[in-house]
Scaffold this motif. Structure first.
Motif, PDB file in Angstrom:
ATOM      1  N   PRO A   1      38.415  31.452  59.789  1.00  0.00           N
ATOM      2  CA  PRO A   1      38.099  31.859  58.345  1.00  0.00           C
ATOM      3  C   PRO A   1      37.526  33.335  58.187  1.00  0.00           C
ATOM      4  O   PRO A   1      36.992  33.900  59.156  1.00  0.00           O
ATOM      5  N   ASP A   2      38.213  34.100  57.111  1.00  0.00           N
ATOM      6  CA  ASP A   2      37.837  35.497  56.867  1.00  0.00           C
ATOM      7  C   ASP A   2      36.537  35.434  55.915  1.00  0.00           C
ATOM      8  O   ASP A   2      36.018  34.207  55.629  1.00  0.00           O
ATOM      9  N   ILE A   3      36.011  36.722  55.596  1.00  0.00           N
ATOM     10  CA  ILE A   3      35.013  36.891  54.682  1.00  0.00           C
ATOM     11  C   ILE A   3      35.514  36.323  53.264  1.00  0.00           C
ATOM     12  O   ILE A   3      36.426  37.011  52.611  1.00  0.00           O
ATOM     13  N   PRO A   4      34.618  35.346  52.613  1.00  0.00           N
ATOM     14  CA  PRO A   4      35.275  34.963  51.494  1.00  0.00           C
ATOM     15  C   PRO A   4      35.376  36.024  50.370  1.00  0.00           C
ATOM     16  O   PRO A   4      34.480  36.795  50.258  1.00  0.00           O
ATOM     17  N   GLY A   5      36.105  35.777  49.584  1.00  0.00           N
ATOM     18  CA  GLY A   5      36.331  36.821  48.164  1.00  0.00           C
ATOM     19  C   GLY A   5      37.091  38.252  48.427  1.00  0.00           C
ATOM     20  O   GLY A   5      36.965  38.830  47.591  1.00  0.00           O
ATOM     21  N   ALA A   6      37.412  38.582  49.566  1.00  0.00           N
ATOM     22  CA  ALA A   6      38.231  39.630  49.977  1.00  0.00           C
ATOM     23  C   ALA A   6      39.638  39.508  50.639  1.00  0.00           C
ATOM     24  O   ALA A   6      39.877  38.479  51.417  1.00  0.00           O
ATOM     25  N   SER A   7      40.190  40.469  50.372  1.00  0.00           N
ATOM     26  CA  SER A   7      41.726  40.301  51.152  1.00  0.00           C
ATOM     27  C   SER A   7      41.596  41.363  52.460  1.00  0.00           C
ATOM     28  O   SER A   7      41.492  42.487  52.147  1.00  0.00           O
ATOM     29  N   ILE A   8      41.619  40.910  53.752  1.00  0.00           N
ATOM     30  CA  ILE A   8      41.060  41.635  54.719  1.00  0.00           C
ATOM     31  C   ILE A   8      42.234  41.774  55.624  1.00  0.00           C
ATOM     32  O   ILE A   8      43.065  40.512  56.192  1.00  0.00           O
ATOM     33  N   ARG A   9      42.762  42.906  56.084  1.00  0.00           N
ATOM     34  CA  ARG A   9      44.037  43.126  57.088  1.00  0.00           C
ATOM     35  C   ARG A   9      43.248  43.673  58.213  1.00  0.00           C
ATOM     36  O   ARG A   9      42.641  44.477  58.304  1.00  0.00           O
ATOM     37  N   ARG A  10      43.545  43.149  59.472  1.00  0.00           N
ATOM     38  CA  ARG A  10      43.165  43.885  60.769  1.00  0.00           C
ATOM     39  C   ARG A  10      44.473  44.135  61.594  1.00  0.00           C
ATOM     40  O   ARG A  10      45.032  43.110  61.957  1.00  0.00           O
ATOM     41  N   PRO A  11      44.645  45.451  61.732  1.00  0.00           N
ATOM     42  CA  PRO A  11      45.893  45.795  62.945  1.00  0.00           C
ATOM     43  C   PRO A  11      45.580  45.068  63.880  1.00  0.00           C
ATOM     44  O   PRO A  11      44.690  44.752  64.783  1.00  0.00           O
ATOM     45  N   GLY A  12      46.852  44.439  64.358  1.00  0.00           N
ATOM     46  CA  GLY A  12      46.965  44.027  65.878  1.00  0.00           C
ATOM     47  C   GLY A  12      46.679  42.293  65.829  1.00  0.00           C
ATOM     48  O   GLY A  12      46.751  41.833  66.892  1.00  0.00           O
ATOM     49  N   LEU A  13      46.056  41.848  64.876  1.00  0.00           N
ATOM     50  CA  LEU A  13      45.648  40.482  64.835  1.00  0.00           C
ATOM     51  C   LEU A  13      46.943  39.449  64.741  1.00  0.00           C
ATOM     52  O   LEU A  13      46.655  38.362  65.650  1.00  0.00           O
ATOM     53  N   TRP A  14      47.970  39.800  64.311  1.00  0.00           N
ATOM     54  CA  TRP A  14      49.110  38.946  64.453  1.00  0.00           C
ATOM     55  C   TRP A  14      49.562  38.889  65.812  1.00  0.00           C
ATOM     56  O   TRP A  14      49.914  37.829  66.374  1.00  0.00           O
ATOM     57  N   GLU A  15      49.717  40.163  66.597  1.00  0.00           N
ATOM     58  CA  GLU A  15      50.196  39.909  67.854  1.00  0.00           C
ATOM     59  C   GLU A  15      49.146  39.397  68.934  1.00  0.00           C
ATOM     60  O   GLU A  15      49.455  38.629  69.744  1.00  0.00           O
ATOM     61  N   ALA A  16      47.814  39.470  68.513  1.00  0.00           N
ATOM     62  CA  ALA A  16      46.950  39.027  69.462  1.00  0.00           C
ATOM     63  C   ALA A  16      46.936  37.455  69.420  1.00  0.00           C
ATOM     64  O   ALA A  16      46.496  36.567  70.139  1.00  0.00           O
ATOM     65  N   SER A  17      47.410  36.898  68.112  1.00  0.00           N
ATOM     66  CA  SER A  17      47.397  35.484  68.162  1.00  0.00           C
ATOM     67  C   SER A  17      48.577  34.974  68.233  1.00  0.00           C
ATOM     68  O   SER A  17      48.839  33.829  68.101  1.00  0.00           O
ATOM     69  N   ASP A  18      49.461  35.679  68.788  1.00  0.00           N
ATOM     70  CA  ASP A  18      50.874  35.452  69.099  1.00  0.00           C
ATOM     71  C   ASP A  18      51.748  34.681  67.805  1.00  0.00           C
ATOM     72  O   ASP A  18      52.576  34.002  68.045  1.00  0.00           O
ATOM     73  N   GLY A  19      51.193  35.331  66.726  1.00  0.00           N
ATOM     74  CA  GLY A  19      52.055  34.752  65.595  1.00  0.00           C
ATOM     75  C   GLY A  19      51.737  33.530  65.024  1.00  0.00           C
ATOM     76  O   GLY A  19      52.473  32.825  64.171  1.00  0.00           O
ATOM     77  N   ARG A  20      50.631  32.848  65.375  1.00  0.00           N
ATOM     78  CA  ARG A  20      50.189  31.309  64.960  1.00  0.00           C
ATOM     79  C   ARG A  20      48.792  31.389  64.562  1.00  0.00           C
ATOM     80  O   ARG A  20      48.048  32.109  65.272  1.00  0.00           O
ATOM     81  N   THR A  21      48.554  30.280  63.628  1.00  0.00           N
ATOM     82  CA  THR A  21      47.293  30.141  63.364  1.00  0.00           C
ATOM     83  C   THR A  21      46.651  28.887  64.103  1.00  0.00           C
ATOM     84  O   THR A  21      45.379  29.215  64.372  1.00  0.00           O
ATOM     85  N   ASP A  22      47.601  28.143  64.538  1.00  0.00           N
ATOM     86  CA  ASP A  22      47.059  27.016  65.505  1.00  0.00           C
ATOM     87  C   ASP A  22      48.333  26.298  66.416  1.00  0.00           C
ATOM     88  O   ASP A  22      49.361  26.881  65.992  1.00  0.00           O
TER      89      ASP A  22
END
Length: 282
Positions: free
Chosen positions: A210-231
């Motif tokens: 979960p992210d901070i509610p109420g905002a659209s947040i983008r973090r560089p490299g998060l997709w790669e670090a997660s191998d493109g999956r949420t679960d």
């Protein structure tokens, strides 16, 4: 085989696919019909799901919902658009993406052309979270800038069916995890490679937390670090997917009926609608 249809007749009962009909069937029906555009994407879906996952899911939901809604109101479904805004997947490969500006132009061209052909009631049914901001821009541009004589709704299917997802324990559809894998096991099981699923040490990868509610947040490299999956999809089943599809279809069908009846073509004079929220990740 469909019986011949003469100019001026309506679309044959039970037919909801735009691309199997002729102009003699479509043109007379345009003004009184709601036209649904299913919006998908072609992008990586981890190691076990095909790149057509988003397009396959929204295509099935759109057609099944429209067939159900067509028992009460006239509805047609355009061919599913298989490309969307998926630049966040490009670092992982296996992705074909459009820029936001190109995508908005494309939607406006498609809908604008349909309006010139007589359609006045349109639904953009979205199946990819990355398209969310772009469909907002397209709807606003069509109605407020181009000032088309058009009643248009834009919605992601999981937003319309939020109660369904929550009843099954999903706060969001996520990406390439438990939810989408279950849907694909129900819809296109031959394309799902369960033996390639990755098992994560925690329930959610960094991408799915979960992210901070109420905002659209983008973090560089998060997709790669997660191998493109949420679960990790360890709990996905075809039975769950089938139940989800059936319940989502019922909700979307009710929305199509309600929206059609809210337009002048459907019986009252109510402006178009936008139904969306900031997606989790997709």
């Amino acid at each position: 085989m469909r019986s011949p249809v003469h100019v001026g007749e309506r679309v044959p009962p039970g037919t909801i696919a735009f691309d199997v009909l002729t102009r003699d069937e479509l043109n007379p029906a345009a003004a009184g019909t709601t036209l649904v555009f299913p919006l998908g994407s072609t992008e990586q879906h981890a190691h076990h799901l095909p790149t057509r996952t988003d397009s396959a899911c929204v295509d099935a939901i759109a057609h099944r919902s429209a067939r159900l809604a067509a028992e009460q109101v006239p509805v047609l479904v355009a061919p599913t658009l298989p490309f969307g805004c998926a630049h966040h997947h490009l670092p992982l490969g296996a992705t074909l993406s459009l820029t936001t500006s190109t995508y908005v132009d494309l939607l406006c061209d498609l809908v604008g052309g349909a309006v010139r052909e007589g359609f006045r009631s349109v639904v953009l049914l979205n199946g990819h979270g990355g398209n969310d901001s772009a469909i907002r821009l397209a709807v606003d541009r069509l109605v407020h800038e181009e000032r088309l004589d058009l009643h248009i709704a834009a919605a992601s299917y999981w937003v319309l069916a939020d109660d369904v997802l929550r009843a099954h324990g999903f706060a969001s559809p996520g990406h390439a995890g438990h939810f989408e894998t279950s849907l694909m096991l129900a819809l296109e099981p031959d394309l799902v490679h369960l033996d390639r699923r990755v098992t994560d040490p925690t329930e959610w990868t960094p991408l799915g937390r979960p992210d901070i509610p109420g905002a659209s947040i983008r973090r560089p490299g998060l997709w790669e670090a997660s191998d493109g999956r949420t679960d990790d999809a360890a709990r996905a089943t075809a039975e769950l997917g089938a139940a989800l599809v059936d319940e989502i279809v019922a909700v979307v069908a009710r929305f199509l009926v309600r929206f059609h009846r809210s337009t002048p073509a459907g019986g009252s004079d109510v402006a178009g609608a936008f139904v969306s929220h900031q997606p989790a990740e997709d």
